[in-house]
Design a protein around this motif. Structure first.
Motif, PDB file in Angstrom:
ATOM      1  N   SER A 184      -4.347  -1.239  -0.229  1.00  0.00           N
ATOM      2  CA  SER A 184      -5.007  -0.557   0.886  1.00  0.00           C
ATOM      3  C   SER A 184      -6.341  -1.226   1.222  1.00  0.00           C
ATOM      4  N   VAL A 185      -7.033  -1.700   0.185  1.00  0.00           N
ATOM      5  CA  VAL A 185      -8.281  -2.434   0.414  1.00  0.00           C
ATOM      6  C   VAL A 185      -7.988  -3.764   1.113  1.00  0.00           C
ATOM      7  N   LYS A 214       0.814  -1.216   0.000  1.00  0.00           N
ATOM      8  CA  LYS A 214       0.000   0.000   0.000  1.00  0.00           C
ATOM      9  C   LYS A 214       0.845   1.261   0.000  1.00  0.00           C
ATOM     10  N   ILE A 216      -3.917   1.391  -4.148  1.00  0.00           N
ATOM     11  CA  ILE A 216      -5.314   1.391  -3.686  1.00  0.00           C
ATOM     12  C   ILE A 216      -5.765  -0.033  -3.385  1.00  0.00           C
ATOM     13  N   TRP A 217      -5.432  -0.965  -4.284  1.00  0.00           N
ATOM     14  CA  TRP A 217      -5.835  -2.356  -4.092  1.00  0.00           C
ATOM     15  C   TRP A 217      -5.248  -2.931  -2.804  1.00  0.00           C
ATOM     16  N   LYS A 265      -7.649  -3.971   4.824  1.00  0.00           N
ATOM     17  CA  LYS A 265      -8.858  -3.926   5.660  1.00  0.00           C
ATOM     18  C   LYS A 265      -9.209  -5.306   6.226  1.00  0.00           C
TER      19      LYS A 265
END
Length: 272
Positions: free
Chosen positions: A170-171, A157, A167-168, A174
Motif C-alpha cells: 500500500s505504501v 496490497k 501495508i508495505w 503511493k
C-alpha cells in the motif's frame, strides 16, 4: 477455477488471432520479433500451443517495439484488438505491453479486478541491454527487482499473504505511476546506448541461472517456425534460448506440472 478444455482451446484460438495480427504488422513494416517462452517452445516441440498453456508471448527489442507501437496507431485492427501499455491505458501499471482482445475478459483467480483493460491477451516482452560490468549488472538486477515490486503493489496490497506485506505494498502504491515509468525510461535509455552481452525484460523475474539476462545473440536473427498451421518468426538461436530457460526443453514436464493459471472470470469474444 481452471479453464475447461473447450474454454482453453477458445482462449488459445483468440491468442492465435492476435499473434497473426502482430505477425501481419511486423512483416509489413519489417519489424523483427520472435515468439517467446512457452509459445516458442510449443512451436519448436509441438508445432502448436503447449496443450495446457493458456497464454502466448512474443518478444521484441526496444527499438523494434517502439517502431511497432508507432505503426499500430494506424495499422492495428482496433475493432478487435487493443495495444496496451502505459501510454495507451492510463491506469496500466505492468512493465510490459500486451495485445488485448476487445469484447473479452480473463481475470486471474488470485488477482482483484483491476481498472485497466483485462481482455484475453498476448504478452509482448520488450528487451533492453544489460550492463556488462560485474558491479553494474548487480545494481541493474536490484533496480529491476524494485521496479517489479512497485508495479506489483496494485495486486499485492490486496492479496499479499501477510498484513505487513499488504501495508508495505500500500505504501509502494503511493509512488506515482508516471514517475515509475520515467525511471524505467531513463535506465533502459542509458543501457541501450551500446551493445552488450546480455539482454532482458526489466520487470520480469528469471530463473537463477539467467537472473541477469539472456544472451543477446538470441534476439539478433529470426527464422520461420510453425504454430497451429501458421508461420511466425522465432529466434534463430532457439536452442540456446530454450535451453537457458528450460534446460532439456524437448522433454515434456511430468503430468503433475502440466497446469495452467486459475481464472475466476472468463468471457470469450461474442459471449453476452
Amino acid at each position: 477455477m481452471y479453464l475447461s478444455s473447450r474454454e482453453l482451446k477458445a482462449v488459445q484460438q483468440t491468442e492465435l488471432e492476435m499473434l497473426i495480427e502482430i505477425d501481419r504488422i511486423c512483416r509489413k513494416y519489417r519489424i523483427p520479433y520472435t515468439l517467446d517462452s512457452g509459445t516458442l517452445l510449443g512451436a519448436v516441440r509441438d508445432k502448436g500451443f503447449i496443450p495446457w498453456d493458456d497464454d502466448a508471448d512474443v518478444v521484441m527489442t526496444r527499438g523494434a517495439y517502439e517502431h511497432f507501437f508507432e505503426v499500430c496507431r494506424t495499422e492495428l485492427d482496433t475493432e478487435r484488438f487493443f495495444l496496451q501499455d502505459y501510454r495507451t491505458d492510463k491506469a496500466y501499471r505492468w512493465g510490459y505491453p500486451k495485445m488485448r482482445r476487445n469484447d473479452s475478459l480473463l481475470i486471474r483467480e488470485d488477482q482483484p479486478e483491476l481498472s485497466w483493460h483485462q481482455g484475453i491477451f498476448v504478452d509482448i516482452f520488450v528487451y533492453d541491454n544489460v550492463p556488462d560490468s560485474w558491479l553494474m549488472r548487480r545494481i541493474h538486477l536490484f533496480f529491476c527487482y524494485l521496479i517489479r515490486k512497485i508495479q506489483y503493489a496494485v495486486v499485492g496490497k490486496e492479496t499479499a499473504g501477510s498484513f505487513l506485506l499488504r501495508i508495505w505494498y500500500s505504501v509502494l502504491m503511493k509512488i506515482p505511476r508516471d514517475m515509475l515509468f520515467r525511471w524505467l525510461e531513463r535506465v533502459y535509455s542509458q543501457c541501450n546506448r551500446q551493445r552488450t552481452e546480455l539482454m532482458r525484460h526489466m520487470t520480469y523475474a528469471y530463473r537463477k541461472k539467467c537472473r541477469f539476462g539472456l544472451p543477446s545473440k538470441c534476439f539478433a536473427e529470426q527464422i520461420e517456425v510453425e504454430l497451429e498451421g501458421h508461420r511466425f518468426l522465432g529466434s534463430k538461436e532457439y536452442d540456446t534460448y530454450l535451453t537457458v530457460l528450460y534446460d532439456d526443453y524437448m522433454v515434456p514436464p511430468p503430468e503433475s506440472e502440466r497446469n495452467h493459471t486459475a481464472y475466476r472470470v472468463v468471457k470469450l469474444p461474442g459471449m453476452p
